[in-house]
Design an enzyme around this catalytic site. Sequence first.
Site, PDB file in Angstrom:
ATOM      1  N   ALA A  52       4.136  -4.625  -5.806  1.00  8.74           N
ATOM      2  CA  ALA A  52       4.396  -5.913  -5.166  1.00  8.74           C
ATOM      3  C   ALA A  52       5.800  -6.112  -4.625  1.00  8.74           C
ATOM      4  O   ALA A  52       6.010  -6.935  -3.745  1.00  8.74           O
ATOM      5  CB  ALA A  52       4.084  -7.024  -6.158  1.00  8.74           C
ATOM      6  N   ALA A  53       6.775  -5.416  -5.172  1.00 10.17           N
ATOM      7  CA  ALA A  53       8.166  -5.748  -4.842  1.00 10.17           C
ATOM      8  C   ALA A  53       8.627  -5.049  -3.559  1.00 10.17           C
ATOM      9  O   ALA A  53       8.143  -3.965  -3.248  1.00 10.17           O
ATOM     10  CB  ALA A  53       9.055  -5.322  -6.004  1.00 10.17           C
ATOM     11  N   PRO A  54       9.544  -5.638  -2.788  1.00 13.95           N
ATOM     12  CA  PRO A  54      10.262  -6.889  -3.040  1.00 13.95           C
ATOM     13  C   PRO A  54       9.466  -8.151  -2.738  1.00 13.95           C
ATOM     14  O   PRO A  54       9.978  -9.242  -2.972  1.00 13.95           O
ATOM     15  CB  PRO A  54      11.489  -6.789  -2.132  1.00 13.95           C
TER      16      PRO A  54
ATOM     17  N   ASP B 162       4.962  -4.463 -10.413  1.00 12.40           N
ATOM     18  CA  ASP B 162       5.739  -3.394  -9.790  1.00 12.40           C
ATOM     19  C   ASP B 162       6.502  -2.707 -10.901  1.00 12.40           C
ATOM     20  O   ASP B 162       6.902  -3.341 -11.876  1.00 12.40           O
ATOM     21  CB  ASP B 162       6.711  -3.945  -8.739  1.00 12.40           C
TER      22      ASP B 162
ATOM     23  N   GLY C 119       7.107  -9.529   0.022  1.00 15.59           N
ATOM     24  CA  GLY C 119       6.651 -10.304   1.191  1.00 15.59           C
ATOM     25  C   GLY C 119       5.166 -10.619   1.111  1.00 15.59           C
ATOM     26  O   GLY C 119       4.733 -11.744   1.400  1.00 15.59           O
TER      27      GLY C 119
ATOM     28  N   CYS D  36       2.832   1.846   4.857  1.00 16.03           N
ATOM     29  CA  CYS D  36       3.619   1.767   6.099  1.00 16.03           C
ATOM     30  C   CYS D  36       3.925   3.192   6.564  1.00 16.03           C
ATOM     31  O   CYS D  36       5.071   3.535   6.801  1.00 16.03           O
ATOM     32  CB  CYS D  36       4.891   0.959   5.887  1.00 16.03           C
TER      33      CYS D  36
HETATM   34  C1  LIG Z   1       5.721  -0.191  -0.188  1.00 16.05           C
HETATM   35  S1  LIG Z   1       6.597  -0.843  -1.516  1.00 16.05           S
HETATM   36  C2  LIG Z   1       5.812  -2.388  -1.771  1.00 16.05           C
HETATM   37  C3  LIG Z   1       6.276  -3.474  -0.846  1.00 16.05           C
HETATM   38  C4  LIG Z   1       5.722  -4.855  -1.217  1.00 16.05           C
HETATM   39  N1  LIG Z   1       4.280  -4.868  -1.332  1.00 16.05           N
HETATM   40  C5  LIG Z   1       6.137  -5.946  -0.239  1.00 16.05           C
HETATM   41  O1  LIG Z   1       5.312  -6.457   0.499  1.00 16.05           O
HETATM   42  O2  LIG Z   1       7.324  -6.281  -0.235  1.00 16.05           O
HETATM   43  C6  LIG Z   1       5.955   0.107  -2.828  1.00 16.05           C
HETATM   44  C7  LIG Z   1       6.337  -0.396  -4.219  1.00 16.05           C
HETATM   45  O3  LIG Z   1       5.589   0.372  -5.167  1.00 16.05           O
HETATM   46  C8  LIG Z   1       6.320   0.397  -6.355  1.00 16.05           C
HETATM   47  N2  LIG Z   1       5.705   1.455  -7.186  1.00 16.05           N
HETATM   48  C9  LIG Z   1       5.705   2.789  -6.972  1.00 16.05           C
HETATM   49  N3  LIG Z   1       4.963   3.414  -7.902  1.00 16.05           N
HETATM   50  C10 LIG Z   1       4.481   2.445  -8.721  1.00 16.05           C
HETATM   51  C11 LIG Z   1       3.659   2.444  -9.874  1.00 16.05           C
HETATM   52  N4  LIG Z   1       3.176   3.579 -10.389  1.00 16.05           N
HETATM   53  N5  LIG Z   1       3.380   1.268 -10.455  1.00 16.05           N
HETATM   54  C12 LIG Z   1       3.864   0.097  -9.966  1.00 16.05           C
HETATM   55  N6  LIG Z   1       4.662   0.042  -8.873  1.00 16.05           N
HETATM   56  C13 LIG Z   1       4.960   1.195  -8.272  1.00 16.05           C
HETATM   57  C14 LIG Z   1       7.735   0.619  -5.908  1.00 16.05           C
HETATM   58  O4  LIG Z   1       8.649   0.188  -6.877  1.00 16.05           O
HETATM   59  C15 LIG Z   1       7.789  -0.228  -4.631  1.00 16.05           C
HETATM   60  O5  LIG Z   1       8.346  -1.479  -4.896  1.00 16.05           O
END
Ligand SMILES: C[S@@+](CC[C@H](N)C(=O)[O-])C[C@H]1O[C@@H](n2cnc3c(N)ncnc32)[C@H](O)[C@@H]1O
Length: 400
Positions: free
Chosen positions: A217-219, A237, A221, A332
């Site tokens: 979910a992070a950061p 996250d 949006g 993305c």
């Molecule tokens: C593409 S970003 C997400 C962007 C977010 N959905 C937004 O709209 O701002 C991918 C995220 O996956 C998290 N992540 C990666 N592997 C993960 C896991 N095994 N469990 C939970 N989060 C994970 C990362 O910390 C990162 O914040």
Amino acid sequence: METALDTAGFAALSAQDRGFARALVMVALRRLGQIDRLLAARLEREPPEPVRMILRLGVAQLFWLDTPAYAAVDSSVALAGAIRETRGFKALVNAVLRRIGRDGPPANDPATLAPGWLYARWRAAYGESEAKALASVIAEEPATDLTPRDSADAAALAEALEATVLQGGSLRRAERGRIEAWPGFAEGRWWVQDAAAAIPARLVEAKSGETVLDLCAAPGGKALQLAAAGASVTAVDRSAPRLKRLAETLERTGLSAETIAADAEKWPNRRLFDAVLLDAPCTATGTFRRNPDVLWTLRPGDIVKLAATQSRLMDAAAARVKPGGRLVYCVCSLEPEEGEAQAAAFLKRHDAFAADPIREGEGGAPAAGVTRDGWLRLLPHHLSGGMDGFFVARFGRRRD
Ligand SMILES: C[S@@+](CC[C@H](N)C(=O)[O-])C[C@H]1O[C@@H](n2cnc3c(N)ncnc32)[C@H](O)[C@@H]1O
């Protein structure tokens, strides 16, 4: 790149110099493919890395910033002279830059803006003309896109911000920079989110009172969009610092969501949700407009590794969907292994799920992005002025 711009040396520069330094680095990265080709034609042997860096910045100034040619050469030679490691290469920097300056700018071939191996993959996936069109966006400086908290506020915000309202409801403002000072920021009326990045959460079609799990979910949006739609959002996250940014934006916007720092594959809670959104970690090649360095740091092996992680996360996401519920998967990335191939393999692994085709125009998606299988394959040139590249698939879980 963000780390380099986060140093004490950078902070000590005047605002004007900081602006120039940032513009210089961004142009050098956007034009890296062309710059290195020009250098390859003029360098007989590989110089030490710092010398190459000075040459790259020099070529960027020669052709794509408003620096007079003599100043681009002189400042590069002076820079070489100021660093112990590069001092012995002043004459080389002078000769190479003068020569390249005399030859003039490179031909405008979009294929040369990307690393050859990545461009070859895009051509294989999308065909020559699509690959050219998408690669041409690498050279473009992106605008700033915002998502309004309330869609009914979009027109008023557009006027206050001198922004345009895009299909789907995102706002586009030509300016960049100190967003904290922009109208509506302090009141939490919007957050920064690329127009393409705002589409997947709309495709969840979250309704008021529904439970929605945002699994990476992070950061945040997308979690904010889901909360603004009235859903009861659980945002997971594994990165606590990134989740903190979500918590800050929730506070600013007055929206609410449950935030949980956990690995999505191991999260012990067994709750099921009306809908799950998985915005999986990926190569992020679709974000080259804002992060052109992703194109140059990526290695083919990274795609394989991330694709394996995405499959596991999709399985973890599927296990959280209620019978009759939906799952939206997005990345993305421009690489089919992380998109179309993941969606097809998911359907093979999960009898309980079927594709829920995305319709033309739904969620503000450009018609050009809808594929024959009902997925969304958004390419950066699908929107005039550019947008991030994304892949989105929607699945429905059958009722038991
Ligand atoms: C593409 S970003 C997400 C962007 C977010 N959905 C937004 O709209 O701002 C991918 C995220 O996956 C998290 N992540 C990666 N592997 C993960 C896991 N095994 N469990 C939970 N989060 C994970 C990362 O910390 C990162 O914040």
